[in-house]
Design a protein around this motif. Structure first.
Motif, PDB file in Angstrom:
ATOM      1  N   GLY A  37      16.080 -15.143  78.189  1.00  0.00           N
ATOM      2  CA  GLY A  37      14.910 -15.822  78.435  1.00  0.00           C
ATOM      3  C   GLY A  37      13.726 -16.006  77.281  1.00  0.00           C
ATOM      4  O   GLY A  37      12.810 -16.633  77.521  1.00  0.00           O
ATOM      5  N   LYS A  38      13.917 -15.144  76.273  1.00  0.00           N
ATOM      6  CA  LYS A  38      12.756 -15.091  75.315  1.00  0.00           C
ATOM      7  C   LYS A  38      12.890 -16.227  74.224  1.00  0.00           C
ATOM      8  O   LYS A  38      11.936 -16.275  73.494  1.00  0.00           O
ATOM      9  CB  LYS A  38      12.734 -13.763  74.684  1.00  0.00           C
ATOM     10  N   GLY A  39      13.895 -16.820  74.551  1.00  0.00           N
ATOM     11  CA  GLY A  39      14.056 -17.961  73.061  1.00  0.00           C
ATOM     12  C   GLY A  39      14.579 -17.685  72.010  1.00  0.00           C
ATOM     13  O   GLY A  39      15.111 -16.424  72.003  1.00  0.00           O
ATOM     14  N   ASP A  40      14.492 -18.443  70.988  1.00  0.00           N
ATOM     15  CA  ASP A  40      14.818 -18.121  69.646  1.00  0.00           C
ATOM     16  C   ASP A  40      13.586 -17.409  68.870  1.00  0.00           C
ATOM     17  O   ASP A  40      12.637 -18.250  68.556  1.00  0.00           O
ATOM     18  CB  ASP A  40      15.052 -19.439  68.804  1.00  0.00           C
ATOM     19  N   ILE A  41      13.931 -16.254  68.782  1.00  0.00           N
ATOM     20  CA  ILE A  41      12.897 -15.562  67.925  1.00  0.00           C
ATOM     21  C   ILE A  41      13.248 -15.127  66.809  1.00  0.00           C
ATOM     22  O   ILE A  41      12.682 -14.083  65.939  1.00  0.00           O
ATOM     23  CB  ILE A  41      12.544 -14.122  68.705  1.00  0.00           C
ATOM     24  N   LYS A  42      14.504 -15.549  65.971  1.00  0.00           N
ATOM     25  CA  LYS A  42      14.776 -15.269  64.824  1.00  0.00           C
ATOM     26  C   LYS A  42      14.044 -14.838  63.593  1.00  0.00           C
ATOM     27  O   LYS A  42      14.116 -14.211  62.749  1.00  0.00           O
ATOM     28  CB  LYS A  42      16.141 -16.311  64.399  1.00  0.00           C
ATOM     29  N   GLN A  43      13.149 -16.316  63.585  1.00  0.00           N
ATOM     30  CA  GLN A  43      11.874 -16.399  62.590  1.00  0.00           C
ATOM     31  C   GLN A  43      11.159 -15.093  62.668  1.00  0.00           C
ATOM     32  O   GLN A  43      10.557 -14.927  61.587  1.00  0.00           O
ATOM     33  CB  GLN A  43      11.267 -17.323  62.533  1.00  0.00           C
ATOM     34  N   TYR A  44      11.137 -14.429  63.693  1.00  0.00           N
ATOM     35  CA  TYR A  44      10.235 -13.170  63.834  1.00  0.00           C
ATOM     36  C   TYR A  44      10.855 -11.680  63.759  1.00  0.00           C
ATOM     37  O   TYR A  44      10.235 -10.889  63.740  1.00  0.00           O
ATOM     38  CB  TYR A  44       9.515 -13.304  65.217  1.00  0.00           C
ATOM     39  N   ILE A  45      12.158 -11.730  63.514  1.00  0.00           N
ATOM     40  CA  ILE A  45      12.948 -10.720  63.530  1.00  0.00           C
ATOM     41  C   ILE A  45      12.643  -9.925  61.898  1.00  0.00           C
ATOM     42  O   ILE A  45      13.162 -10.581  60.999  1.00  0.00           O
ATOM     43  CB  ILE A  45      14.246 -10.677  63.927  1.00  0.00           C
ATOM     44  N   ASN A  46      12.350  -8.738  61.962  1.00  0.00           N
ATOM     45  CA  ASN A  46      12.339  -8.190  60.652  1.00  0.00           C
ATOM     46  C   ASN A  46      13.334  -7.033  60.565  1.00  0.00           C
ATOM     47  O   ASN A  46      13.548  -6.167  61.316  1.00  0.00           O
ATOM     48  CB  ASN A  46      11.229  -7.411  60.169  1.00  0.00           C
ATOM     49  N   VAL A  47      14.063  -6.845  59.461  1.00  0.00           N
ATOM     50  CA  VAL A  47      15.079  -5.740  59.294  1.00  0.00           C
ATOM     51  C   VAL A  47      14.943  -4.976  58.237  1.00  0.00           C
ATOM     52  O   VAL A  47      14.531  -5.506  57.291  1.00  0.00           O
ATOM     53  CB  VAL A  47      16.517  -6.404  59.126  1.00  0.00           C
ATOM     54  N   HIS A  48      14.672  -3.704  58.089  1.00  0.00           N
ATOM     55  CA  HIS A  48      14.257  -2.835  57.104  1.00  0.00           C
ATOM     56  C   HIS A  48      15.461  -1.944  56.899  1.00  0.00           C
ATOM     57  O   HIS A  48      15.983  -1.135  57.722  1.00  0.00           O
ATOM     58  CB  HIS A  48      13.145  -2.049  57.336  1.00  0.00           C
ATOM     59  N   ILE A  49      16.109  -1.791  55.804  1.00  0.00           N
ATOM     60  CA  ILE A  49      16.993  -1.061  55.417  1.00  0.00           C
ATOM     61  C   ILE A  49      16.477  -0.054  54.351  1.00  0.00           C
ATOM     62  O   ILE A  49      16.269  -0.326  53.189  1.00  0.00           O
ATOM     63  CB  ILE A  49      18.484  -1.558  54.618  1.00  0.00           C
ATOM     64  N   GLU A  50      16.532   1.261  54.808  1.00  0.00           N
ATOM     65  CA  GLU A  50      15.804   2.310  54.164  1.00  0.00           C
ATOM     66  C   GLU A  50      17.135   3.060  53.342  1.00  0.00           C
ATOM     67  O   GLU A  50      18.089   3.421  54.269  1.00  0.00           O
ATOM     68  CB  GLU A  50      15.027   3.192  54.569  1.00  0.00           C
ATOM     69  N   GLU A  51      17.307   3.410  52.159  1.00  0.00           N
ATOM     70  CA  GLU A  51      18.200   4.227  51.652  1.00  0.00           C
ATOM     71  C   GLU A  51      17.750   5.794  51.587  1.00  0.00           C
ATOM     72  O   GLU A  51      16.579   5.900  50.981  1.00  0.00           O
ATOM     73  CB  GLU A  51      18.737   3.806  50.117  1.00  0.00           C
ATOM     74  N   THR A  52      18.511   6.552  51.662  1.00  0.00           N
ATOM     75  CA  THR A  52      18.049   7.807  51.598  1.00  0.00           C
ATOM     76  C   THR A  52      18.876   8.742  50.602  1.00  0.00           C
ATOM     77  O   THR A  52      19.973   8.356  50.586  1.00  0.00           O
ATOM     78  CB  THR A  52      17.962   8.552  52.970  1.00  0.00           C
ATOM     79  N   SER A  53      18.135   9.575  49.988  1.00  0.00           N
ATOM     80  CA  SER A  53      19.080  10.451  49.163  1.00  0.00           C
ATOM     81  C   SER A  53      19.880  11.487  49.944  1.00  0.00           C
ATOM     82  O   SER A  53      19.841  11.741  50.871  1.00  0.00           O
ATOM     83  CB  SER A  53      18.058  11.319  48.122  1.00  0.00           C
ATOM     84  N   GLU A  54      21.016  12.074  49.029  1.00  0.00           N
ATOM     85  CA  GLU A  54      21.697  13.005  49.605  1.00  0.00           C
ATOM     86  C   GLU A  54      20.936  14.271  50.250  1.00  0.00           C
ATOM     87  O   GLU A  54      20.003  14.905  49.747  1.00  0.00           O
ATOM     88  CB  GLU A  54      22.495  13.684  48.558  1.00  0.00           C
ATOM     89  N   GLY A  55      21.121  14.451  51.605  1.00  0.00           N
ATOM     90  CA  GLY A  55      20.502  15.607  52.179  1.00  0.00           C
ATOM     91  C   GLY A  55      19.368  15.166  53.048  1.00  0.00           C
ATOM     92  O   GLY A  55      18.562  15.968  53.623  1.00  0.00           O
ATOM     93  N   GLY A  56      19.040  13.533  52.767  1.00  0.00           N
ATOM     94  CA  GLY A  56      17.743  13.210  53.385  1.00  0.00           C
ATOM     95  C   GLY A  56      17.948  12.421  54.905  1.00  0.00           C
ATOM     96  O   GLY A  56      16.954  11.861  55.454  1.00  0.00           O
ATOM     97  N   TYR A  57      19.035  13.046  55.442  1.00  0.00           N
ATOM     98  CA  TYR A  57      19.268  12.563  57.052  1.00  0.00           C
ATOM     99  C   TYR A  57      20.166  13.248  57.555  1.00  0.00           C
ATOM    100  O   TYR A  57      21.050  14.089  57.169  1.00  0.00           O
ATOM    101  CB  TYR A  57      19.900  11.107  56.865  1.00  0.00           C
ATOM    102  N   ALA A  58      20.287  13.301  58.853  1.00  0.00           N
ATOM    103  CA  ALA A  58      21.178  14.069  59.607  1.00  0.00           C
ATOM    104  C   ALA A  58      21.982  13.330  60.961  1.00  0.00           C
ATOM    105  O   ALA A  58      21.499  12.522  61.223  1.00  0.00           O
ATOM    106  CB  ALA A  58      20.195  15.372  60.221  1.00  0.00           C
ATOM    107  N   MET A  59      22.989  13.819  61.249  1.00  0.00           N
ATOM    108  CA  MET A  59      23.841  13.123  62.228  1.00  0.00           C
ATOM    109  C   MET A  59      23.984  14.640  63.062  1.00  0.00           C
ATOM    110  O   MET A  59      24.605  15.614  62.887  1.00  0.00           O
ATOM    111  CB  MET A  59      25.000  12.935  61.795  1.00  0.00           C
ATOM    112  N   GLY A  60      23.973  14.579  64.373  1.00  0.00           N
ATOM    113  CA  GLY A  60      24.115  15.426  65.225  1.00  0.00           C
ATOM    114  C   GLY A  60      23.350  16.762  65.163  1.00  0.00           C
ATOM    115  O   GLY A  60      23.902  17.885  65.377  1.00  0.00           O
ATOM    116  N   GLY A  61      22.253  16.588  64.418  1.00  0.00           N
ATOM    117  CA  GLY A  61      21.723  17.921  64.309  1.00  0.00           C
ATOM    118  C   GLY A  61      21.904  18.594  62.859  1.00  0.00           C
ATOM    119  O   GLY A  61      21.529  19.705  62.615  1.00  0.00           O
TER     120      GLY A  61
END
Length: 65
Positions: A37-61
């Motif tokens: 019920g919030k209507g068409d909000i497409k024009q307000y949606i922002n998507v940020h894709i950040e690239e991280t270097s090797e070792g710059g993120y973790a999965m499952g700790g």
């Protein structure tokens, strides 16, 4: 303003693939907004894709890379 943040390994996705990710996530969130019920909000949606270097993120700790 809704914001979607995605972190990916550096150079894991091409520019075209990142464009597909942006489109898919934007359309998905917009669909949920419309169904709730919030209507068409497409024009307000922002998507940020950040690239991280090797070792710059973790999965499952565990640091990846």
């Amino acid at each position: 303003m809704p914001t979607i943040r995605v972190t990916v390994p550096k150079n894991a996705w091409t520019k075209g693939e990142k464009a597909d990710i942006v489109t898919t996530l934007t359309d998905g969130l917009n669909t949920v907004a419309g169904q709730s019920g919030k209507g068409d909000i497409k024009q307000y949606i922002n998507v940020h894709i950040e690239e991280t270097s090797e070792g710059g993120y973790a999965m499952g700790g565990t640091v990846v890379g």
